[in-house]
Enzyme design. Sequence first.
Site, PDB file in Angstrom:
ATOM      1  N   CYS A  50      -7.885 -63.620  93.301  1.00 26.87           N
ATOM      2  CA  CYS A  50      -7.395 -64.354  94.467  1.00 26.87           C
ATOM      3  C   CYS A  50      -8.421 -64.420  95.583  1.00 26.87           C
ATOM      4  O   CYS A  50      -8.159 -64.972  96.642  1.00 26.87           O
ATOM      5  CB  CYS A  50      -6.059 -63.802  94.976  1.00 26.87           C
ATOM      6  N   CYS A  76      -2.393 -62.317  92.209  1.00 22.82           N
ATOM      7  CA  CYS A  76      -3.266 -63.311  91.592  1.00 22.82           C
ATOM      8  C   CYS A  76      -2.927 -64.660  92.234  1.00 22.82           C
ATOM      9  O   CYS A  76      -2.034 -64.741  93.075  1.00 22.82           O
ATOM     10  CB  CYS A  76      -3.153 -63.331  90.066  1.00 22.82           C
ATOM     11  N   CYS A 106      -6.538 -62.196 100.291  1.00 21.37           N
ATOM     12  CA  CYS A 106      -5.688 -61.015 100.338  1.00 21.37           C
ATOM     13  C   CYS A 106      -5.969 -60.216 101.599  1.00 21.37           C
ATOM     14  O   CYS A 106      -7.096 -59.795 101.819  1.00 21.37           O
ATOM     15  CB  CYS A 106      -5.935 -60.146  99.112  1.00 21.37           C
TER      16      CYS A 106
END
Length: 137
Positions: free
Chosen positions: A87, A13, A91
Site C-alpha cells: 500500500c 493492502c 498507511c
Amino acid sequence: MSTTTKPSVLFVCVHNAGRSQMAAGFLRSLAGDAVEVRSAGSAPADQINPVAIDAMAEMGIDITDQKPKILTPEDSQASSVVITMGCGDVCPYFPGQRHMDWEVDDPAGRGIAAVRVIRDDIRSRVEKLITEIFPQH
C-alpha cells in the site's frame, strides 16, 4: 494490579480483497481471541477476491463473512502492529507501533495455483508473526 492488553494487528493492502484478508483469516484461525485482528485497504474493492476465498477454504478457513474496508487513521492508531502489503506511503504511522512491510504478490487476477503459493507464503509469515508476538507459542 496489572492489566494486560492483548495485541492488535492491522493488515493493510490496496484493495483489502486478497492478501490482507488472507493474513487476517490466518491470524484469527491460528491465534484465536488472543489477538485483535483488523484488515483494511487504501482503495477497497467491492468484494473479497473469490479465488482468495477458495484458497482459504482449502485450509478450512472461511473468510466469506469479511468485507473490504477503507483504512482509517483510527484503525491504524488502535493497532500495536501494522503490516502493509503493497500500500506504499498511504498507511499512517503512530509512535509506539511496530510496522512491517511484507512483500507479497497480489493475487488479483490470478488463478488458484498462483493464489495457493501466495496463501502459503502469507501463512508462513503469520506463523512467524505469532512467535514474535507470543514467544511462548
